[in-house]
Design a protein around this motif. Structure first.
Motif, mmCIF file in Angstrom:
data_model
loop_
_atom_site.group_PDB
_atom_site.id
_atom_site.type_symbol
_atom_site.label_atom_id
_atom_site.label_comp_id
_atom_site.label_asym_id
_atom_site.label_seq_id
_atom_site.Cartn_x
_atom_site.Cartn_y
_atom_site.Cartn_z
ATOM 1 N N LEU A 14 65.488 58.978 102.558
ATOM 2 C CA LEU A 14 66.267 60.004 103.287
ATOM 3 C C LEU A 14 67.476 60.488 102.497
ATOM 4 N N ARG A 15 67.811 59.842 101.395
ATOM 5 C CA ARG A 15 68.946 60.293 100.581
ATOM 6 C C ARG A 15 68.462 60.757 99.197
ATOM 7 N N ASP A 16 68.104 59.841 98.306
ATOM 8 C CA ASP A 16 67.643 60.272 96.974
ATOM 9 C C ASP A 16 66.312 61.015 97.115
ATOM 10 N N GLY A 17 65.442 60.537 98.019
ATOM 11 C CA GLY A 17 64.138 61.190 98.220
ATOM 12 C C GLY A 17 64.314 62.616 98.691
ATOM 13 N N GLY A 74 75.391 54.745 104.002
ATOM 14 C CA GLY A 74 75.749 56.123 103.670
ATOM 15 C C GLY A 74 76.417 56.128 102.299
ATOM 16 N N LEU A 75 76.159 57.175 101.528
ATOM 17 C CA LEU A 75 76.652 57.253 100.145
ATOM 18 C C LEU A 75 78.005 57.968 100.095
ATOM 19 N N ALA A 76 78.849 57.553 99.147
ATOM 20 C CA ALA A 76 80.162 58.194 98.974
ATOM 21 C C ALA A 76 80.596 58.063 97.523
ATOM 22 N N ILE A 98 78.572 50.775 103.345
ATOM 23 C CA ILE A 98 79.062 51.941 102.586
ATOM 24 C C ILE A 98 78.681 51.726 101.123
ATOM 25 N N HIS A 99 78.074 52.764 100.546
ATOM 26 C CA HIS A 99 77.607 52.702 99.146
ATOM 27 C C HIS A 99 78.479 53.655 98.331
ATOM 28 N N VAL A 100 79.374 53.095 97.526
ATOM 29 C CA VAL A 100 80.227 53.953 96.690
ATOM 30 C C VAL A 100 79.718 53.923 95.249
ATOM 31 N N PHE A 101 79.869 55.064 94.579
ATOM 32 C CA PHE A 101 79.388 55.104 93.187
ATOM 33 C C PHE A 101 80.347 55.878 92.299
ATOM 34 N N LEU A 102 80.306 55.528 91.009
ATOM 35 C CA LEU A 102 81.112 56.217 89.995
ATOM 36 C C LEU A 102 80.404 56.017 88.651
ATOM 37 N N PHE A 140 78.392 48.880 95.418
ATOM 38 C CA PHE A 140 78.928 49.744 94.358
ATOM 39 C C PHE A 140 77.842 50.014 93.329
ATOM 40 N N SER A 141 77.741 51.282 92.903
ATOM 41 C CA SER A 141 76.800 51.638 91.818
ATOM 42 C C SER A 141 77.541 52.254 90.643
ATOM 43 N N PRO A 142 77.454 51.642 89.459
ATOM 44 C CA PRO A 142 77.952 52.300 88.249
ATOM 45 C C PRO A 142 76.879 53.296 87.793
ATOM 46 N N GLU A 143 77.058 54.563 88.155
ATOM 47 C CA GLU A 143 76.034 55.572 87.866
ATOM 48 C C GLU A 143 75.771 55.621 86.347
ATOM 49 N N ASP A 144 74.529 55.809 85.972
ATOM 50 C CA ASP A 144 74.102 55.831 84.565
ATOM 51 C C ASP A 144 74.381 54.486 83.876
ATOM 52 N N VAL A 168 75.939 44.901 94.021
ATOM 53 C CA VAL A 168 76.196 45.756 92.865
ATOM 54 C C VAL A 168 74.844 46.261 92.392
ATOM 55 N N ASN A 169 74.711 47.589 92.470
ATOM 56 C CA ASN A 169 73.442 48.215 92.156
ATOM 57 C C ASN A 169 73.489 48.801 90.747
ATOM 58 N N ILE A 170 72.438 48.533 89.965
ATOM 59 C CA ILE A 170 72.412 49.011 88.573
ATOM 60 C C ILE A 170 71.422 50.173 88.467
ATOM 61 N N PRO A 171 71.940 51.411 88.460
ATOM 62 C CA PRO A 171 71.029 52.552 88.391
ATOM 63 C C PRO A 171 70.677 52.945 86.958
ATOM 64 N N ASP A 172 69.383 53.200 86.758
ATOM 65 C CA ASP A 172 68.954 53.874 85.534
ATOM 66 C C ASP A 172 68.791 55.334 85.966
ATOM 67 N N THR A 173 69.933 56.005 86.067
ATOM 68 C CA THR A 173 70.026 57.319 86.705
ATOM 69 C C THR A 173 69.110 58.364 86.071
ATOM 70 N N VAL A 174 68.934 58.285 84.754
ATOM 71 C CA VAL A 174 68.149 59.316 84.071
ATOM 72 C C VAL A 174 66.771 58.802 83.627
ATOM 73 N N VAL A 203 68.749 47.057 91.829
ATOM 74 C CA VAL A 203 68.308 47.948 90.762
ATOM 75 C C VAL A 203 67.829 49.259 91.380
ATOM 76 N N HIS A 204 68.074 50.357 90.664
ATOM 77 C CA HIS A 204 67.758 51.698 91.187
ATOM 78 C C HIS A 204 67.226 52.513 90.005
ATOM 79 N N CYS A 205 65.899 52.630 89.905
ATOM 80 C CA CYS A 205 65.329 53.230 88.687
ATOM 81 C C CYS A 205 64.688 54.578 88.962
ATOM 82 N N HIS A 206 64.981 55.514 88.081
ATOM 83 C CA HIS A 206 64.324 56.825 88.149
ATOM 84 C C HIS A 206 63.121 56.831 87.211
ATOM 85 N N ASN A 207 62.240 57.818 87.450
ATOM 86 C CA ASN A 207 60.894 57.729 86.876
ATOM 87 C C ASN A 207 60.614 58.741 85.767
HETATM 88 O O1 KIV Z 1 70.452 57.646 90.401
HETATM 89 C C1 KIV Z 1 71.601 57.280 90.705
HETATM 90 O O2 KIV Z 1 72.423 56.916 89.858
HETATM 91 C C2 KIV Z 1 71.960 57.324 92.116
HETATM 92 C C3 KIV Z 1 73.231 56.629 92.487
HETATM 93 C C4 KIV Z 1 74.002 57.395 93.480
HETATM 94 C C5 KIV Z 1 72.908 55.242 92.960
HETATM 95 O O3 KIV Z 1 71.214 57.813 92.929
#
Ligand code: KIV
Ligand code: ZN
Length: 387
Positions: A14-17, A74-76, A98-102, A140-144, A168-174, A203-207
């Motif tokens: 419902l958010r990234d999707g 919810g994301l912020a 609350i999910h904060v990211f930077l 908390f997510s350290p984006e990228d 602590v979520n580790i995103p592979d944003t790209v 972990v939060h991985c993009h494809n």
């Molecule tokens: O891909 C990403 O980095 C995100 C963050 C907001 C977790 O979606």
């Protein structure tokens, strides 16, 4: 006996999707999907990004107010307005998060944020503290993170845990990391961050390179306790880690991963179909677990094996993912055993010459038609035999 570790499933359909181009959903559709996710048994539903739009705010508020027994997130970004708005949407939830990211990578620091490392740490800590002043369940997510220097990532993670982050979520944003790299990042954090045991690593991985599921599994193998994913893998660009694939990999290969999830796998196919119908994003036919061909066999040798013993060519049972049965598709690659079996099910006990004649006609028809259906077979038998 040691009990199996349960990996948390954090669903962000419902958010990234919803950020997938062409996938936006209206309010009623979001509520239907939230109900389906609860029935599926996810641990966390990320319902939206409340500051992004009034629709997102409404979705997070109503999912928060209406669904019990599941964490609603919810994301912020790390600023007052975002965090305050996220809390306003979440405050009626039984279990709010609350999910904060930077962003932390050099590319994002230099070109997007124009911030130094020190400023990034300071802002991340500020965001986590403000979120923690509202609720004790802060992620908390350290984006990228996938492209962030290892030393700096350790520094940020240690600082946000000290500030109150429980996940602590580790995103592979790209979608740039490889499985070995993703595993190494998680292992490095486990080994080098002094207070790491106070938080769940996620972990939060993009494809983008088709590696989201493999990268998520590598993270689990190295100590991640939560996987962020979406139904059918929908999400920004090439999408996110596919929930159904990561869940069934962990379940089918428990012998290897030594862990499982709380997902009711029988709800996977119905949930996949609901999301596909709602968003209009079709599921590719050969997609693992939920694609139309995932449990279909056409080759004669495979069909013969399946009829003798299912496990010759199937590692999962279709019933376990919510399908009624395996599909033995009759086409030009099928053999006599599959045809005989199907005819029997249709009420025709053919042997000897009768079976040979029908088989020859079936092969001729299959050369012209991609799939021979039951109705085709009935006509074929009626035209070919005296029975
Ligand atoms: O891909 C990403 O980095 C995100 C963050 C907001 C977790 O979606
Ligand atoms: Zn993402």
């Amino acid at each position: 006996m040691t009990s199996k570790q349960m990996i948390k499933i954090f669903d962000t359909t419902l958010r990234d999707g919803e950020q997938s181009p062409g996938a936006s959903m209206n309010h009623e559709e979001k509520m239907l999907i939230a109900q389906a996710l609860v029935d599926l048994g996810v641990d966390v539903i990320e319902a939206g990004f409340p500051i992004a739009s009034p629709d997102d705010f409404k979705a997070v508020s109503e999912v928060a107010a209406n669904f019990r027994g599941v964490e609603i997130c919810g994301l912020a970004r790390c600023n007052d307005a975002d965090i305050d708005r996220a809390w306003e949407a979440l405050r009626h939830a039984e279990r709010p998060r609350i999910h904060v990211f930077l962003a932390t990578s050099p590319i994002h620091r230099e070109f997007k944020l124009k911030m130094s490392k020190e400023q990034v740490v300071e802002r991340a800590v500020y965001g986590v503290r403000r979120a923690a002043s509202y609720c004790d369940n802060v992620e908390f997510s350290p984006e990228d993170a996938g492209r962030t220097e290892a030393d700096f990532l350790c520094e940020v993670v240690e600082a946000v845990i000290a500030a109150g982050a429980r996940t602590v979520n580790i995103p592979d944003t790209v979608g740039y990391a490889t499985p070995a790299e993703m595993g190494r990042i998680i292992r490095t954090l486990k080994d080098r961050v002094a207070n790491i045991e106070r938080a769940v690593l996620s972990v939060h991985c993009h494809n983008d390179l088709g590696l989201a599921v493999a990268n998520s599994l590598a993270a689990v193998e190295n100590g991640a306790g939560q996987v962020e994913c979406t139904i059918n893998g929908i999400g920004e660009r090439a999408g996110n880690c596919s929930l159904e694939e990561v869940v069934m990999a962990l379940r089918t290969r428990q012998d290897y991963y030594q862990c499982d999830t709380r997902i009711n796998s029988k709800r996977l196919v119905p949930t996949s179909r609901l999301v596909s119908e709602t968003t209009g994003l079709l599921v590719q036919r050969n997609k693992a677990i939920v694609g139309r061909n995932a449990f279909a066999h056409e080759a004669g040798i495979h069909q013969d094996g399946m009829l003798k013993e299912r496990t010759t060519y199937e590692i999962m049972r279709p019933e376990d993912v919510g399908l009624s049965s395996t599909d033995l598709v009759l086409g030009k690659h099928s053999g006599r055993a599959a045809l005989h079996d199907r005819l029997k099910r249709l009420g025709f006990e053919l042997t000897g010459e009768d079976l040979n004649r029908v088989f020859d006609e079936f092969k001729r028809l299959a050369d012209r038609k991609k799939e021979v259906l039951d109705d085709d077979l009935v006509s074929l038998v009626q035209q070919t035999c005296s029975c």
